[in-house]
Structures are given as structure tokens and as C-alpha cells.
Design a protein around this motif. Structure first.
Motif, PDB file in Angstrom:
ATOM      1  N   GLY A  70      34.815  42.991  37.744  1.00 13.14           N
ATOM      2  CA  GLY A  70      36.660  44.459  39.337  1.00 13.14           C
ATOM      3  C   GLY A  70      38.276  43.322  38.541  1.00 13.14           C
ATOM      4  N   PRO A  71      38.880  43.182  40.055  1.00 12.79           N
ATOM      5  CA  PRO A  71      40.424  42.460  40.188  1.00 12.79           C
ATOM      6  C   PRO A  71      40.093  41.361  40.999  1.00 12.79           C
ATOM      7  N   THR A  72      39.069  40.737  41.930  1.00 12.89           N
ATOM      8  CA  THR A  72      38.595  40.112  42.305  1.00 12.89           C
ATOM      9  C   THR A  72      38.654  38.220  41.994  1.00 12.89           C
ATOM     10  N   ILE A  73      38.467  37.718  42.619  1.00 12.26           N
ATOM     11  CA  ILE A  73      38.431  35.692  41.858  1.00 12.26           C
ATOM     12  C   ILE A  73      37.421  36.019  41.626  1.00 12.26           C
ATOM     13  N   ASP A  74      36.058  36.496  42.039  1.00 13.30           N
ATOM     14  CA  ASP A  74      34.314  36.103  41.410  1.00 13.30           C
ATOM     15  C   ASP A  74      33.884  37.040  40.631  1.00 13.30           C
ATOM     16  N   ASP A  75      35.198  37.895  39.869  1.00 11.64           N
ATOM     17  CA  ASP A  75      34.704  38.728  38.467  1.00 11.64           C
ATOM     18  C   ASP A  75      35.248  37.703  37.531  1.00 11.64           C
ATOM     19  N   ILE A  76      34.035  38.338  37.252  1.00 16.29           N
ATOM     20  CA  ILE A  76      33.928  36.209  35.795  1.00 16.29           C
ATOM     21  C   ILE A  76      33.120  36.995  34.718  1.00 16.29           C
ATOM     22  N   THR A  77      32.722  37.490  34.460  1.00 12.35           N
ATOM     23  CA  THR A  77      31.531  38.243  33.467  1.00 12.35           C
ATOM     24  C   THR A  77      32.700  38.112  32.177  1.00 12.35           C
ATOM     25  N   LYS A  78      33.606  38.982  32.097  1.00 16.75           N
ATOM     26  CA  LYS A  78      34.846  39.220  31.150  1.00 16.75           C
ATOM     27  C   LYS A  78      35.179  36.957  30.747  1.00 16.75           C
ATOM     28  N   ASP A  79      35.261  36.520  31.388  1.00 19.00           N
ATOM     29  CA  ASP A  79      35.688  35.865  31.333  1.00 19.00           C
ATOM     30  C   ASP A  79      34.500  34.148  30.287  1.00 19.00           C
ATOM     31  N   ALA A  80      33.633  34.649  31.512  1.00 20.89           N
ATOM     32  CA  ALA A  80      32.102  34.026  30.616  1.00 20.89           C
ATOM     33  C   ALA A  80      32.239  33.994  29.045  1.00 20.89           C
ATOM     34  N   VAL A  81      31.793  35.808  29.034  1.00 22.48           N
ATOM     35  CA  VAL A  81      31.677  36.592  27.602  1.00 22.48           C
ATOM     36  C   VAL A  81      32.580  35.833  26.297  1.00 22.48           C
ATOM     37  N   ALA A  82      34.025  35.344  27.106  1.00 24.78           N
ATOM     38  CA  ALA A  82      35.375  35.129  26.263  1.00 24.78           C
ATOM     39  C   ALA A  82      34.537  33.901  25.657  1.00 24.78           C
ATOM     40  N   MET A  83      34.565  32.797  26.554  1.00 29.36           N
ATOM     41  CA  MET A  83      33.704  31.756  27.026  1.00 29.36           C
ATOM     42  C   MET A  83      33.214  31.470  25.694  1.00 29.36           C
ATOM     43  N   ASN A  86      33.946  32.181  22.388  1.00 25.52           N
ATOM     44  CA  ASN A  86      34.740  31.470  21.468  1.00 25.52           C
ATOM     45  C   ASN A  86      36.142  31.734  21.258  1.00 25.52           C
ATOM     46  N   LYS A  87      36.292  33.059  22.593  1.00 28.28           N
ATOM     47  CA  LYS A  87      37.699  34.032  22.166  1.00 28.28           C
ATOM     48  C   LYS A  87      38.513  34.251  23.349  1.00 28.28           C
ATOM     49  N   LYS A  88      39.699  34.276  22.540  1.00 28.11           N
ATOM     50  CA  LYS A  88      41.522  34.477  24.107  1.00 28.11           C
ATOM     51  C   LYS A  88      40.803  35.939  24.767  1.00 28.11           C
ATOM     52  N   ILE A  89      41.156  35.718  26.040  1.00 24.16           N
ATOM     53  CA  ILE A  89      41.133  36.511  26.757  1.00 24.16           C
ATOM     54  C   ILE A  89      42.724  37.290  26.618  1.00 24.16           C
ATOM     55  N   ILE A  90      42.476  38.876  26.097  1.00 25.98           N
ATOM     56  CA  ILE A  90      43.712  39.319  26.504  1.00 25.98           C
ATOM     57  C   ILE A  90      43.822  40.683  26.576  1.00 25.98           C
ATOM     58  N   VAL A  91      45.062  41.498  27.004  1.00 29.50           N
ATOM     59  CA  VAL A  91      45.306  42.900  27.594  1.00 29.50           C
ATOM     60  C   VAL A  91      45.301  43.932  26.761  1.00 29.50           C
ATOM     61  N   VAL A 118      41.539  45.083  32.875  1.00 26.28           N
ATOM     62  CA  VAL A 118      41.409  45.762  31.631  1.00 26.28           C
ATOM     63  C   VAL A 118      41.574  44.437  30.357  1.00 26.28           C
ATOM     64  N   GLU A 119      41.568  43.486  31.219  1.00 25.54           N
ATOM     65  CA  GLU A 119      41.563  42.672  30.329  1.00 25.54           C
ATOM     66  C   GLU A 119      40.659  41.896  29.690  1.00 25.54           C
ATOM     67  N   LYS A 120      39.919  41.119  28.358  1.00 24.17           N
ATOM     68  CA  LYS A 120      39.060  41.328  27.741  1.00 24.17           C
ATOM     69  C   LYS A 120      38.981  40.596  26.422  1.00 24.17           C
ATOM     70  N   PRO A 121      37.467  39.976  25.580  1.00 24.44           N
ATOM     71  CA  PRO A 121      37.902  38.874  24.657  1.00 24.44           C
ATOM     72  C   PRO A 121      38.647  39.506  23.896  1.00 24.44           C
ATOM     73  N   GLU A 122      39.031  38.962  22.786  1.00 21.77           N
ATOM     74  CA  GLU A 122      40.356  39.282  21.049  1.00 21.77           C
ATOM     75  C   GLU A 122      39.014  40.062  20.917  1.00 21.77           C
TER      76      GLU A 122
END
Length: 401
Positions: A70-83, A86-91, A118-122
Motif C-alpha cells: 500500500g501507500p503508507t510508511i509500513d508498506d515495505i514488502t517491495k522494498d524488502a524484495v528489491a533489497m 539487490n535491485k533498485k526501486i523504480i516507477v 506503483v513502485e517496483k523492483p527494477e
């Protein structure tokens, strides 16, 4: 192929939300022969999600996450997957344009933090979301879905269809046939059908639902004929208790049959207190056949609205075969159902225990009254009485009762 499901959300661990997504996912994965190796639930924490991803990667070919998109500060799944990858987050501009159009069409207010959706790992592939804002995203063996069940139900089957094509899983897809049974318990069913499964790769399982028990028969498509022969054997033994298959439900079958026969329906409820009416009107198109539902809870209402005799109530009581029969005969439609019973937890006696329900079923000039004693909470007794009524009526309409 093996899969791991990671459910993300502190509310899932605290009991604030009940997980239904993984149950739906399991049934869909089963159709493609994808085995669930494990299911993990983690809180909204980058560290915890990373640990879960590491574990899942070692044990499965496909990792499925649900929640935290989701759009809130605790919605971090895609950030974790990108980390993790080892990929960047893109739109993606295309994803952003689709989301902005939804905001406009649905007359919703857009705020800058919505862009997170709509952010996602590269390099990730987006799975369009026809229900909500946030698409699912797939990259390097990991697919991430929102936690909202309606959005998962929309996207997950479409993702699996795409994924199966990409991984060539459709060569010998799993064939499933679900037989829907009411009125026979699991243990008894197992005794009845277990001897039919002698062929390797042909399996069965029982799924207990609020509408009955599903006997799920399955094997590879190449063994479809064997599954069909087993289903035929089961029908020959317990066909009277099999009310349908697949997505059939008793209330839908009853309404459809009434439409075909051009018969009108009404119900008179005491212990079920409107639950039966609610079940019926939950079916789209019920208005073509359903005339009315009357909740006659008191003795006075039974006399005034249905013509139940005062003498009947005094001699036999409200919870009796005689009262149920007069209740259903008091309905003026072609078809009628009446319920009267002791839902509990109070009010039971040795002669009329908690759970005792009399059910009157009328189809034209024929009236049948059945007595059942159900076990469970007050609501569970009412639910079981409701389904039992529909089961009896369905059989009567099919001429099998």
C-alpha cells in the motif's frame, strides 16, 4: 514445482486480521500441481521479511508474498524484495498512468504517497489490478500481491495462468473434480471411498466448508478418465447426498430449479430468525420466485400470520412436528419452508434439547416434516438448520425425496 507463501502484516500476528489469502492461493496452486512447501507470517519489518525470503528461497522455486504493497510508511514488502535481489526501486510510467486514470474515474483524491503503490523492483513484470490500485509484481521467482483479498482473488489466477505458460506447466495440468456432499461426516466418507484409490497419482481430500464437504478428486490431465470412473463409483454409493459439483451451492440450485418449474417460494422462520430468507435473497435473480419471508418468533405470531391453531401450540408446543406442519401449510406459495426449534444455549429440556429443530417442507400438495438435533453454538445450530432445509427442498424438487 514448490512454492512458499509469505504473509506480511503485523495485524495477522496480533489477531487483528484473519488470513484468507493463503487458502485461496493454495487451491489455485493445486490446479497447476504446484506444491506449497511452507507458509510464513511476518510483521511489517524489513529484517523479518528478508529472513523469510532467505528461508523461502532455499526451499522453493516460487515465492509468493501477500501484503505490504500500500501507500503508507509500513508498506515495505517491495522494498524488502528489491533489497533481497539487490535491485533498485523504480516507477513504471505505464503503471503510474493506469493508477492515475483509476483515481480520476473513481473520483478519489490522489496524494503524493500513493505513488508507492506503483513502485517496483527494477525488471519486475506488473500484473494488472482490476479491483484496486496496486498491481502485483513478479521478478526473479518472487511475486508480490497486496493483502486485500478481493484484489488477490482478481490477480492471482491471472498471474498463475501467465506463470504456467512461461514455465511450461500446462503440459499435464492437474485435473480436479469437486463433489459437494451434505449429510455425511468426514470419517464415514473416508471409509466409503478410500478403497477406490488404488492407482498411483490419483488422490482425494476432504475440504470441510460451511455449505458441506467437498470431496476433491485429482490427478494429471492424462489420467482424467480414471478420476471420472472413480467419481461415477462414488455417485453410485452416495449420490443422494451429493447435491452438486464445483461452485454449486444449495441456495443457487434451489432458486434455479424453482425458476425452471415456475414455482413461487416463501418461508416461515422461528428459530432460524431470518437466516433462511437471507440465504435465499443472497442469490441473484431470487426475486423471480421468492415471495416473502416471515419471522414468526412468538406463538401469537404463528397463530396470527400462519394460522397455527392455539390448541396445537398448547398440546404439542411451539417446537413440535405438528406446529412445523401447520406453519408450512400456512404459507400460500407453491413451495414453502418452515423452521421451529431450540437454538439455545438456554431453553432446552430432556424432551426438547438444545439443537432440536423441526423443518417443514412443502412442494405443491406434498408436505414433509423432519426432525433433527444439531450440535454447536446458537448461530451454528441456526446455520445448520438453514442448510438442512435447503438440502431437503433441493432433493424434493429433484424428485429424490
Amino acid at each position: 514445482m514448490k512454492a512458499s507463501i509469505i504473509l506480511v502484516g503485523t495485524e495477522l500476528l496480533s489477531g487483528g486480521t484473519v488470513d484468507t489469502n493463503s487458502i485461496f492461493m493454495a487451491e489455485e496452486l493445486n490446479k497447476y500441481g504446484i506444491e506449497i512447501k511452507n507458509k510464513l507470517t511476518v510483521k511489517d519489518s524489513i529484517e523479518d521479511i528478508l529472513v523469510a525470503l532467505e528461508f523461502a528461497r532455499k526451499n522453493s522455486d516460487l515465492i509468493i508474498t501477500s501484503g505490504g504493497l500500500g501507500p503508507t510508511i509500513d508498506d515495505i514488502t517491495k522494498d524488502a524484495v528489491a533489497m533481497f535481489l539487490n535491485k533498485k526501486i523504480i516507477v513504471d510510467d505505464k503503471d503510474l498512468a493506469i493508477m492515475m486514470k483509476k483515481f480520476e474515474e473513481r473520483q478519489l483524491t490522489y496524494t503524493p504517497n500513493n505513488i508507492k503503490q506503483v513502485e517496483k523492483p527494477e525488471g519486475a513484470v506488473s500484473i494488472p489490478n482490476k479491483v484496486g490500485m496496486c498491481p502485483a509484481v513478479y521478478v526473479d521467482g518472487i511475486v508480490s500481491f497486496p493483502g486485500v483479498p478481493s484484489e488477490v482473488y482478481d490477480m492471482f489466477p491471472r498471474f498463475l495462468e501467465w506463470f504456467a505458460r512461461e514455465k511450461d506447466l500446462l503440459v499435464d495440468k492437474i485435473y480436479i473434480r469437486d463433489l459437494l456432499v451434505y449429510g455425511i461426516g468426514e470419517a464415514h466418507l473416508d471409509q466409503i471411498i478410500s478403497g477406490f484409490f488404488t492407482e498411483e497419482g490419483i488422490d482425494y481430500e476432504f475440504l470441510v466448508k460451511d455449505f458441506g464437504i467437498i470431496i476433491r478428486l485429482q490427478g494429471k490431465n492424462s489420467n482424467k478418465n480414471i478420476v471420472e470412473k472413480i467419481a461415477e463409483k462414488i455417485y453410485n454409493i452416495i449420490g443422494d447426498n451429493i447435491f452438486g459439483e464445483g461452485n454449486d451451492r444449495l441456495e443457487n440450485l434451489v432458486i434455479e430449479k424453482l425458476k425452471q418449474e415456475k414455482l413461487s417460494l416463501s418461508v416461515a422462520e422461528s428459530c432460524t430468525g431470518g437466516m433462511l430468507s437471507a440465504k435465499i435473497v443472497g442469490v441473484s435473480g431470487a426475486s423471480e420466485v421468492y415471495e416473502e419471508g416471515i419471522t414468526t418468533y412468538s406463538n401469537e405470531a404463528k397463530q396470527k400470520r400462519l394460522g397455527v391453531k392455539k390448541e396445537t401450540l398448547e398440546k404439542y408446543g411451539a417446537v413440535s412436528k405438528e406446529t412445523a406442519e401447520e406453519m408450512v401449510r400456512g404459507l400460500k406459495t407453491d413451495v414453502g419452508i418452515a423452521t421451529t426449534g431450540v437454538a439455545g444455549p438456554l431453553g432446552g429440556t430432556p424432551e426438547k434439547p438444545v439443537g432440536l429443530v423441526y423443518m417443514g417442507i412443502k412442494v405443491k400438495d406434498r408436505v414433509v416434516v423432519e426432525r433433527k438435533v444439531f450440535v454447536g453454538t446458537r448461530n451454528k445450530i441456526r446455520e445448520r438448520a438453514t442448510l438442512q432445509c435447503l438440502f431437503y427442498l433441493n432433493k424434493m424438487l429433484k424428485g429424490k425425496y
